[in-house]
Motif scaffolding. Structure first.
Motif, short mmCIF file in Angstrom:
data_model
loop_
_atom_site.label_atom_id
_atom_site.label_comp_id
_atom_site.label_asym_id
_atom_site.label_seq_id
_atom_site.Cartn_x
_atom_site.Cartn_y
_atom_site.Cartn_z
N PRO A 99 -1.09 7.28 13.06
CA PRO A 99 -1.51 5.84 12.76
C PRO A 99 -2.89 5.33 12.63
CG PRO A 99 0.18 5.86 14.48
CD PRO A 99 -0.29 7.13 13.96
N GLU A 100 -3.43 4.38 12.02
CA GLU A 100 -4.73 3.94 12.17
C GLU A 100 -5.17 3.62 13.81
OE1 GLU A 100 -7.28 3.79 10.25
OE2 GLU A 100 -8.59 2.62 11.35
N MET A 101 -4.10 3.13 14.42
CA MET A 101 -4.37 2.77 15.96
C MET A 101 -5.06 3.82 16.59
SD MET A 101 -1.90 1.37 14.16
CE MET A 101 -0.06 1.29 15.01
N ARG A 120 -6.74 6.58 15.24
CA ARG A 120 -7.83 7.36 14.69
C ARG A 120 -9.04 7.38 15.33
NH1 ARG A 120 -7.15 9.76 10.21
NH2 ARG A 120 -5.29 8.14 9.66
#
Lengths: 271, 393
Positions: free
Chosen positions: B21-23, B25
């Motif tokens: 998830p982007e969280m 990255r």
């Protein structure tokens, strides 16, 4: 029923001054029968502008305990991708509100991306949200198929996103950008100032609408974002309201009643 | 190294990647950069190698297993990772990553553990470094591996029960990732095997490369020309550590998976044999899954092998035919472990017993020379061995 390009529908919807309410529901939770009634309720409910329908997965990495448990219960009862699609179809037979299918990559890849996108389109879905899908995989495996079927895709920005990450999300998303309104998981109590985060995104907003999610539970949470976002997603709080805490709460009427009670205060937002 | 020719943008052939998830990255970008810098920095390497020598007790011996060789009908040498501090190879990676976390200015370490070996190794490294440590462990595994839970607590670690899903290693990994999403800035996540999103598989392998390098040095000194390298495969870290320096050489690499009750029983952990390509814990690899893409529970008598995935690098090496995979059953592994105890005076970890079991049943011509990674000692498995022994006496 949907013949228009979804991104246009979102743009129209998002043009309003108010924060559009979206509700997340895990397909097959608390059971398939009740879920059918719930999806109808969401389709008809005046306070609900659009819907995220969760595709349950065995290992939901970004989800907090509530959605984890809902996915587990749905899977235990045998919920399959076909059931998700039939709920989408049911929703579409009632209304033309956008419906996003939200889940994780693996079940979609297992089904075959092209096949799944076609099936999703046939079931009236508006687009996909896959939090663990990398941009490279999107460009390689999804972009063309989604474009052909007129389906959208949303990517995420979070308080830990880099400048490049934010840029990429707004450039690539075709429905809305999903703004993670917390440093945490779905359903966590917020540990940060949401306003600051979304204020920092305003200069991107003209390119693509922003929808806030993660830890948004009440009408106050939603109203608190007025002027900053185009929509807000309530997920874990809604599922918690549905949760049967004893035998008498198991029957469908009681589940749907609790969903209505939960949504009632959000009606006050309607002008 | 993360710039090994095998890697393209975090992929090992078709496998690997970063399905996160982007969280997370930013964390992964920072980690990859920090590891590449550290690994190229002489001072960091020096500190790591000194710790390997003085704290871990390396190099571990390469020992000829006389009676085991006789029983198998082929010459077999053991790489004695069971003699490393805390009783298994796991400590190499734990020390390496804790050093890296310290260098990155992280103030809190988290880890997942199945059998508890990686948890103990990480708690040990954290005690040495003076860093607070939280270990996620499946609630079921906590019951099965109680002494290791207590050991981690004695070392000052907090042990948190993962109560979702199958309540084993897979779920502990989910919980650790989730904790990291919620606490991204000050925390480093020490993954215990060569699995997960890039750069973990390669980084973990690099911290274990020392196993293969020492083996090479010992072989040169002893004038040994090995034909086969054998190791058990759970997530695959001990195998990769031994194999890594040998990948481009002409030598057979054999990974032994946990067949569980039997390969076709549905109660197995033989991921490469019985799995299919899928995405688990942020990487594309071979996974045990159903037709709907839901991850299945893995089963093995060894808590360190019952993982429904495998390192993406292993998946790649198997797909291109470089890695030969074999499977042995719970029963075969238990028997081999007991036999090794009697013949060699070494009580092996149940994980290691799988590699041993394969050398017993493989067909040898007799002129081969086999190096087997004796990845850990079996004290943690005493109860399982004793119960099984009781059944047969």
């Amino acid at each position: 029923m949907i013949t228009d390009d979804m991104s246009d529908i979102f743009k129209r919807l998002m043009h309003a001054d108010d924060v559009n309410l979206s509700v997340f529901l895990t397909a097959g939770y608390p059971n398939m029968t009740a879920c059918g009634h719930l999806i109808e309720l969401l389709a008809r409910h005046p306070a609900v502008s659009f819907v995220e329908l969760g595709m349950p997965f065995s290992d939901p990495l970004a989800d907090g305990p509530t959605i984890q448990r809902a996915s587990e219960i749905a899977l235990k009862q045998g919920t399959r991708l076909d059931d998700v699609l039939s709920l989408s179809k049911q929703f579409r037979s009632i209304c033309d509100k956008p419906l996003m299918l939200m889940g994780y990559c693996n079940p979609v890849y297992r089904r075959g991306v092209e096949r799944f996108v076609k099936e999703a389109r046939a079931a009236g879905a508006s687009g996909l949200i896959l939090p663990d899908l990398p941009y490279e995989s999107y460009s390689r495996d999804f972009a063309e198929a989604l474009g052909q079927e007129g389906l959208s895709m949303s990517f995420f920005v979070s308080p830990t996103s880099t400048k490049e990450g934010i840029e990429r999300a707004f450039e690539t998303s075709t429905a809305f950008v999903y703004g993670v309104a917390n440093v945490g998981l779905t359903g966590d109590i917020p540990s940060m100032d949401r306003g600051d985060f979304f204020r920092g995104l305003q200069n991107h907003r003209a390119r693509c609408p922003i929808v806030a999610g993660f830890g948004i539970a009440t009408p106050e949470d939603v109203n608190g974002l007025t002027g900053l976002v185009d929509g807000a997603i309530v997920g874990s709080a809604f599922l918690r309201a549905l949760e049967p805490k004893n035998e008498s709460m198991l029957d469908t009427t009681s589940i749907v009643q609790r969903a209505e009670d939960f949504l009632e205060p959000f009606n006050l937002n309607l002008k | 190294m993360t710039n090994h020719p095998i890697i393209k943008r975090g992929y090992y052939g078709d496998f690997g990647g970063q399905f996160i998830p982007e969280m997370l990255r930013r964390n992964f970008e920072e980690l990859e950069k920090a590891f590449n810098e550290a690994w190229a920095d002489e001072a960091f390497r020096k500190e790591y190698l000194e710790l390997m020598r003085d704290f871990v007790g390396r190099p571990t011996p390469l020992q000829k297993a006389e009676r085991w060789s006789e029983r198998c009908g082929v010459e077999i040498w053991f790489k004695r990772e069971d003699l490393a501090h805390t009783g298994a190879h796991k400590i190499n990676n734990a020390v390496g990553q804790v050093l890296l976390a310290h260098r990155m200015g992280k103030s809190h370490i988290i880890a997942e553990t199945g059998a508890g070996q990686h948890g103990v190794a990480t708690a040990t490294a954290c005690a040495w470094a003076g860093l607070p440590c939280t270990v996620f462990m499946g609630a079921d595994d906590m019951k099965r591996q109680k002494p290791n839970v207590e050991r981690m607590r004695l070392l000052g670690a907090e042990v948190r029960a993962a109560k979702t899903g199958s309540m084993t290693l897979k779920d502990a990994t989910n919980e650790a990732m989730r904790f990291w999403i919620a606490n991204p800035t000050d925390t480093h996540y020490v993954i215990g095997s060569a699995v997960g999103p890039h750069p973990y598989p390669m980084m973990v392998a690099e911290f274990h490369r020392i196993i293969g390098e020492e083996t090479m040095t010992a072989c040169a000194r002893l004038d040994l020309k090995p034909t086969h390298l054998v190791a058990c495969l759970g997530g695959g870290s001990n195998a990769l550590g031994l194999f890594l320096p040998y990948i481009d050489q002409e030598i057979a690499l054999v990974g032994v998976e946990a067949g569980g009750e039997s390969l076709d029983s549905g109660r197995t952990a033989a991921t490469i044999e019985k799995g299919s390509p899928g995405i688990l814990h942020g990487a594309k690899t071979m996974v045990l899954q159903d037709g709907e893409g839901q991850i299945q529970e893995a089963h093995s008598v060894s808590a360190g092998l019952d993982y429904p995935g495998i390192g993406p690098l292993h998946a790649h090496l198997a797909a291109v035919g470089r890695l030969q995979t074999e499977a042995v059953s719970d029963t075969e592994a238990l028997k081999a472990g007991m036999l090794c105890t009697r013949l060699e005076g070494i009580l092996p970890a149940l994980e290691t017993s799988h590699a041993l079991a394969w050398t017993l049943k493989a067909e040898w011509k007799g002129d081969e020379l086999v190096l087997l990674n004796l990845s850990g000692r079996g004290d943690k498995d005493l109860e399982t061995y004793i119960n099984d022994h009781g059944r047969h006496v």
